[in-house]
Structures are given as structure tokens and as C-alpha cells.
Design a protein around this motif. Structure first.
Motif, mmCIF file in Angstrom:
data_model
loop_
_atom_site.group_PDB
_atom_site.id
_atom_site.type_symbol
_atom_site.label_atom_id
_atom_site.label_comp_id
_atom_site.label_asym_id
_atom_site.label_seq_id
_atom_site.Cartn_x
_atom_site.Cartn_y
_atom_site.Cartn_z
ATOM 1 N N ASN A 340 0.859 -1.256 0.062
ATOM 2 C CA ASN A 340 0.042 -0.052 0.241
ATOM 3 C C ASN A 340 0.942 1.182 0.028
ATOM 4 O OD1 ASN A 340 -2.679 -1.186 0.067
ATOM 5 N ND2 ASN A 340 -2.509 -1.732 2.198
ATOM 6 N N THR A 341 1.917 1.160 0.832
ATOM 7 C CA THR A 341 2.757 2.283 0.981
ATOM 8 C C THR A 341 3.523 2.627 -0.488
ATOM 9 O OG1 THR A 341 3.061 1.718 3.152
ATOM 10 C CG2 THR A 341 4.792 3.434 2.202
ATOM 11 N N HIS A 342 4.050 1.690 -1.071
ATOM 12 C CA HIS A 342 4.793 1.861 -2.292
ATOM 13 C C HIS A 342 3.783 2.585 -3.349
ATOM 14 C CE1 HIS A 342 6.885 -0.585 -5.682
ATOM 15 N NE2 HIS A 342 6.994 0.612 -5.740
ATOM 16 N N GLY A 343 2.675 2.064 -3.518
ATOM 17 C CA GLY A 343 1.949 2.685 -4.704
ATOM 18 C C GLY A 343 1.335 4.076 -4.171
ATOM 19 N N LEU A 344 1.069 4.407 -2.912
ATOM 20 C CA LEU A 344 0.649 5.693 -2.634
ATOM 21 C C LEU A 344 1.747 6.654 -2.625
ATOM 22 C CD1 LEU A 344 -1.638 5.045 0.563
ATOM 23 C CD2 LEU A 344 -2.482 6.150 -1.682
ATOM 24 N N LEU A 345 3.080 6.092 -2.449
ATOM 25 C CA LEU A 345 4.203 7.185 -2.490
ATOM 26 C C LEU A 345 4.281 7.708 -3.976
ATOM 27 C CD1 LEU A 345 6.495 5.593 0.128
ATOM 28 C CD2 LEU A 345 5.381 8.054 0.245
ATOM 29 N N ILE A 346 4.265 6.497 -4.833
ATOM 30 C CA ILE A 346 4.535 6.947 -6.190
ATOM 31 C C ILE A 346 3.225 7.942 -6.584
ATOM 32 C CG2 ILE A 346 4.475 6.105 -8.637
ATOM 33 C CD1 ILE A 346 5.825 3.419 -7.624
ATOM 34 N N LEU A 347 2.174 7.568 -6.356
ATOM 35 C CA LEU A 347 1.188 8.435 -6.603
ATOM 36 C C LEU A 347 1.234 10.153 -6.055
ATOM 37 C CD1 LEU A 347 -1.652 8.589 -8.230
ATOM 38 C CD2 LEU A 347 -2.777 7.957 -6.433
ATOM 39 N N LEU A 348 1.484 9.829 -4.830
ATOM 40 C CA LEU A 348 1.825 11.232 -4.231
ATOM 41 C C LEU A 348 2.733 11.972 -4.801
ATOM 42 C CD1 LEU A 348 2.048 10.599 -0.374
ATOM 43 C CD2 LEU A 348 0.574 12.485 -1.564
ATOM 44 N N GLY A 349 3.828 11.564 -5.376
ATOM 45 C CA GLY A 349 4.892 12.319 -6.117
ATOM 46 C C GLY A 349 4.139 12.550 -7.420
ATOM 47 N N VAL A 350 3.657 11.923 -8.107
ATOM 48 C CA VAL A 350 3.126 12.394 -9.555
ATOM 49 C C VAL A 350 1.998 13.483 -9.151
ATOM 50 C CG1 VAL A 350 1.763 11.802 -11.358
ATOM 51 C CG2 VAL A 350 3.618 10.262 -10.550
ATOM 52 N N MET A 351 1.170 13.395 -8.369
ATOM 53 C CA MET A 351 -0.043 14.497 -7.773
ATOM 54 C C MET A 351 0.793 15.741 -7.359
ATOM 55 S SD MET A 351 -3.097 12.582 -6.353
ATOM 56 C CE MET A 351 -2.383 11.918 -4.823
ATOM 57 N N ALA A 352 1.767 15.559 -6.943
ATOM 58 C CA ALA A 352 2.294 16.862 -6.350
ATOM 59 C C ALA A 352 3.092 17.829 -7.667
ATOM 60 C CB ALA A 352 3.671 16.375 -5.439
ATOM 61 N N PHE A 353 3.776 16.937 -8.587
ATOM 62 C CA PHE A 353 3.984 17.450 -9.636
ATOM 63 C C PHE A 353 2.879 18.072 -10.468
ATOM 64 C CE2 PHE A 353 5.130 16.917 -14.472
ATOM 65 C CZ PHE A 353 5.889 17.935 -14.378
ATOM 66 N N LEU A 354 1.923 17.467 -10.871
ATOM 67 C CA LEU A 354 0.686 17.819 -11.414
ATOM 68 C C LEU A 354 0.100 19.055 -10.749
ATOM 69 C CD1 LEU A 354 -1.390 14.834 -12.121
ATOM 70 C CD2 LEU A 354 0.733 15.801 -13.542
ATOM 71 N N LEU A 355 0.359 19.076 -9.177
ATOM 72 C CA LEU A 355 -0.180 20.726 -8.507
ATOM 73 C C LEU A 355 0.693 21.701 -9.114
ATOM 74 C CD1 LEU A 355 -2.073 21.006 -6.311
ATOM 75 C CD2 LEU A 355 -0.566 20.862 -4.745
ATOM 76 N N LEU A 356 2.025 21.521 -9.283
ATOM 77 C CA LEU A 356 2.780 22.401 -9.753
ATOM 78 C C LEU A 356 2.590 22.982 -11.256
ATOM 79 C CD1 LEU A 356 6.422 21.095 -8.420
ATOM 80 C CD2 LEU A 356 4.737 22.753 -7.281
ATOM 81 N N ILE A 357 1.850 22.401 -11.735
ATOM 82 C CA ILE A 357 1.560 22.838 -13.299
ATOM 83 C C ILE A 357 0.311 22.932 -13.453
ATOM 84 C CG2 ILE A 357 3.783 21.673 -13.920
ATOM 85 C CD1 ILE A 357 2.260 19.451 -15.364
#
Length: 519
Positions: A340-357
Motif C-alpha cells: 500500500n505504501t509503495h503505490g501511494l508514495l508513487i502517486l503522491l509524487g506524481v500528484m505533487a508534480f501535477l499540482l505545480l503545473i
């Protein structure tokens, strides 16, 4: 704010710091940047809370299955959990049909405050429900009941929040300000994913099933109070106030018996009332007395083509949205065997990048138009979904990250644009109601059911590429819908006067602006 101490007519002259400039043929709203900022923050926070609520349920789906739906099969537990997730979407159209027309009658602000209260209560209450082991059958019954409360209140949230921002924003920057609504979406998801990830890492699986799952739901209570406070401090949108003052002016002219079209349609009261062909002074004066059933009949009878377009756009957008932001962690853990942690951390990173743009996407839609950005996102999902899921299936962190990022970049083109597109489909007098109906019907049929449908299709076909094919089918519908819609960037909202950021822009507008017919 200027104007609160004046009477009703004077107040319409300075709505929330927005100054109407009356020309011989039209009213021009000069916006106040501070008032726009307050409106955007309050609307975006509500949207963030909505997606925080739905995000935590999605990210805790497996845990909630164990707590509320005991079964020997983990697949049955997961399906039961996602079915409860989907049941909230069954009542969203009902909520839209209640709150949307209400927002067109009594104002956007009051309804948005009400939906915020109900949403916070529903989410907070889920965190208090005893487990199946404690009270048996009543545990899932209570869970479903409060999910229905969530879904009913959310039926009035997106349509109202996007309408609120669109009606406050200047025409040439509606895409930029509208993108903050989906900034709230990503923020809510990030908050939910971050909190659930931290709890999983800190408490462990056993503690999460015992008590840890309650923490994110209980956190919704304080968040709801903050959102309610911000919304209650807002003034009504300039477009709605202009519409209401126009209706009042037309009614007064009709009662006086000597009102002419010129007197009702020119000067301070001019708004949507004289721009819509089927509006007359008699109908305007009766507007506040219409029933919800009459409002809905008017929407379905007069705007059914636009409703179909809205459903198609929202359906394509929400299938891909829920697939990536809600379902992906469960797909990685339950279908591909990642933690669970593995998948959520990857999605968190991608969402944070999308938040920036995401706000840059809104700016691009103001500059180049809504259709090019929407088409880019739809075609991205159509051509990149299959390669993305092949990469995700490879199993390595770089491959999964690349696959999720490909999907995310396609999604952000939709996220950053759609909040400016949808309110521009409908005129002011029915905008909240029509958008709430079209949006929630589509989300109910296609968005909220996405995790359930994909999980069932994977079980039926045995193929882990099923989500890719599902996204491609949705994207194809989206391509057709975008082709049929009309460009709305840098133009006034239908039924509303032009809205500009500066006095210079107001003076530069042409004296005559013919009405534009939308799809």
C-alpha cells in the motif's frame, strides 16, 4: 466590502468589490482581484474537502473491506467496499437536482455553505461507526447511510463551486482562476494519500484495521468548519446579483404598467434577463416563485442538447480521473501485489508534480483556447493508456512512475481546463442547476462506478490491462464531445455581462456585443 450599507439597488452596483460600468447598450463588470481571490479560496477548499473525503475512502478500500464486510474472499471484500463507494454516486444526481435549482433561485453562496456542512457531517460520522465485529449487520448499514449523506451533499458541490469561480473571474482569466478548483482536487487527494500513507507506515496493518482507519474521517470535521467559515464570509457572485437586479427591475417596470423594453433592459439592471429569448418581464417577476420541478423541467426541455454534451465531457474526464487518482493505489496493491505504501508514495509524487503545473494549464487555456487543451488530454489517454499500463506492469519503481506520469500529464490537461469549460455551457439563470444535473448524472454513471467496473472486468477477463482499454474507450467519447463543443475562452459567460479585470479593458470593449449561441 463596499455596498453592504446601501439598499438593494445600490448594493448591486458594488457586488463584492466588483464595479458595474454601464454603457448605453450593456453592463460591464470590473472585477476586484481581492474579492476574486477570496471566492477562489473558499470554493477550492470545499472541492479539496470533497476529494479528501472520497480519496480517503478509496485509499482505505481494502482496510474498510476487512472492517465492515467480513468474507473469506479478499476479492468479495474489495468489491463490497467499492460497491459502497459507488452507492454514494447513486444519490448525487438527486442532490444535484435539489441543490442546483436551489442555487439558481436563492443564490450560490447559501447552497454552497449547506453542502459543506452536510459533507463534513457525513464524513466525520463514518469515523465513529463501530466495526462489523462490534455491531454486526448495522455496521455496513450505517456506512452506506453516511455514504449516501456524502453523495447527496456532493451533488451540489462541484456545480456550485465551478459556477462561483466562473462568475467571479474576469473573462480573459477564467481558465486560470478555474484551474484552482482542480488545484483543490489534487490537494484533497494529496492530503488523503499523505495521511493514509503516514498512518500505514506508522501504525501498521493491524492498528489500521483496529483504529487507524478512523483518523482521516475524523479529520474532516475541523476541515469542514474552516471551509464553512470561509464560505459564509463571501458575497454573492456578480453575475447572479446582476441577474437578480435585472429581474427585480423588470418586475417593477411591469407593475408600473409603463415599462418599455428600453427601461427594463438598459442601465443598472441589465443582465441575463434581456439576453435570453424566452424571458419576459412577467416571467422575470415570477422567477423567485418557481418550483424545483419547474426549474428541472425547464432545464431538460430547453437545454437537453447541452446536457448531453456536458454528460459526455464529464464522463470521459471522470473515468480517467477516478481511474488514476482513486483506483490506482488499489490496482497496484490488490492486482499487482505491491505494498500500500509503495503505490501511494508513487502517486503522491506524481500528484505533487501535477499540482505545480495545473495553474499553467489554466493560463494556456486562456491564451490558446479550451478545446486544444481538452483535445490534448483526451488524445493523450487514447494513445498513451496502453503503453502506460504496460510500463506499470513491469514492476520497477522507475517503470511504474513513468507509466503513472504519462497518465497524469494527460489528466492535468483536463483538470486545468474543465472547470472553465463546464460553467460556460449554460446561461446564468440555469447555470448552477443545469451543470449540477449534467455533471452528477455523468459522475454517477461513469465516474464513481469506475473502480467497481474495472475490478469486476479484471476478475472477468483476467487481464491487468483492462483499465487501459476502459480509459481508451472513455477518451474516444471525449474526443467526439470536444469536437462538438464551441470555444468559450476569453468570452463572457452566456447570460452574463462582460467581466474584465481593469477599467481600461472596460473602456476598450465595443459598444455593441451580439449574443453568442452556445452548443
Amino acid at each position: 466590502m463596499a455596498g453592504h450599507e446601501h439598499d438593494e439597488e445600490a448594493d448591486a452596483e458594488a457586488v463584492a468589490g466588483h464595479t458595474p460600468r454601464h454603457r448605453s447598450d450593456t453592463t460591464v463588470i470590473v472585477t476586484d482581484e481581492r474579492a476574486v481571490g477570496r471566492a477562489v479560496r473558499a470554493a477550492a477548499l470545499g472541492n479539496a474537502m470533497e476529494w479528501f473525503d472520497f480519496g480517503i475512502y478509496s485509499y482505505l478500500a481494502a482496510t474498510l473491506g476487512h472492517v465492515f464486510f467480513p468474507s473469506e474472499s479478499s476479492t468479495v471484500q474489495l468489491l463490497s467496499s467499492f460497491a459502497t463507494f459507488a452507492v454514494a454516486f447513486l444519490v448525487r444526481p438527486v442532490g444535484g437536482m435539489v441543490f442546483g435549482p436551489m442555487g439558481d433561485r436563492i443564490g450560490r453562496k447559501k447552497v454552497l455553505a449547506l453542502t459543506m456542512i452536510m459533507m463534513a457531517i457525513g464524513t466525520f460520522a463514518i469515523g465513529l461507526i463501530p466495526s462489523y465485529a462490534a455491531i454486526g449487520f448495522w455496521a455496513p448499514v450505517l456506512l452506506i447511510f453516511f455514504r449516501l449523506v456524502q453523495g447527496f451533499s456532493t451533488g451540489g458541490e462541484y456545480g456550485g463551486a465551478s459556477t462561483f469561480i466562473a462568475e467571479y473571474a474576469p473573462d480573459k482569466r477564467r481558465g486560470y482562476y478555474g484551474s484552482f478548483l482542480e488545484f483543490g482536487t489534487l490537494s484533497g487527494y494529496i492530503g488523503a494519500a499523505g495521511l493514509v500513507t503516514a498512518l500505514h507506515a506508522w501504525a501498521g496493518a493491524d492498528a489500521m484495521e483496529a483504529w487507524g482507519w478512523r483518523v482521516p474521517f475524523l479529520a474532516a470535521g475541523p476541515l469542514g468548519l474552516v471551509g464553512l467559515y470561509l464560505r459564509l464570509r463571501l458575497d454573492e457572485t456578480p453575475a447572479f446579483r446582476e441577474l437578480r437586479s435585472g429581474s427585480a427591475g423588470a418586475a417593477g417596470a411591469a407593475r408600473a404598467g409603463g415599462g418599455t423594453g428600453r427601461e427594463a433592459g438598459h442601465g443598472a439592471g441589465r443582465g441575463a434577463a434581456d439576453r435570453t429569448p424566452d424571458r419576459t418581464p412577467d416571467r422575470a417577476s415570477a422567477r423567485t416563485g418557481t418550483t424545483a420541478r419547474g426549474d428541472l423541467a425547464k432545464i431538460f426541455r430547453g437545454y437537453w442538447r447541452t446536457l448531453i454534451l456536458c454528460v459526455a465531457l464529464v464522463g470521459a474526464y471522470n473515468v480517467t480521473d477516478y481511474m488514476l487518482l482513486s483506483y490506482m493505489p488499489t490496482y497496484l496493491s490488490d492486482e499487482l501485489g505491491y505494498s500500500n505504501t509503495h503505490g501511494l508514495l508513487i502517486l503522491l509524487g506524481v500528484m505533487a508534480f501535477l499540482l505545480l503545473i495545473i495553474n499553467r494549464i489554466g493560463v494556456l487555456s486562456d491564451r490558446f483556447g479550451r478545446k486544444p487543451l481538452l483535445m490534448t488530454g483526451m488524445l493523450g489517454f487514447f494513445f498513451l493508456s496502453l503503453p502506460a499500463f504496460v510500463l506499470i506492469g513491469q514492476g520497477s519503481v522507475p517503470a511504474i512512475t513513468a507509466g503513472v506520469l504519462m497518465l497524469g500529464l494527460s489528466l492535468v490537461c483536463l483538470l486545468g481546463t474543465m472547470s472553465a469549460v463546464l460553467p460556460a455551457l449554460f446561461p446564468t439563470e440555469v447555470r448552477y442547476g443545469a451543470l449540477s444535473v449534467g455533471y452528477n448524472v455523468s459522475v454517477s454513471l461513469f465516474g464513481g462506478t469506475t473502480p467497481l467496473v474495472i475490478t469486476a472486468l479484471i476478475g472477468l477477463t483476467g487481464s491487468n490491462l483492462t483499465p487501459a482499454y476502459y480509459a481508451m474507450a472513455a477518451a474516444l467519447v471525449g474526443v467526439v464531445a470536444v469536437t462538438l463543443m464551441k470555444e468559450t475562452s476569453r468570452s463572457p459567460l452566456p447570460g452574463s455581462p462582460p467581466s474584465v479585470a481593469t477599467e481600461a479593458e472596460a473602456l476598450a470593449l465595443p459598444q455593441a456585443r451580439p449574443p453568442r449561441r452556445e452548443f
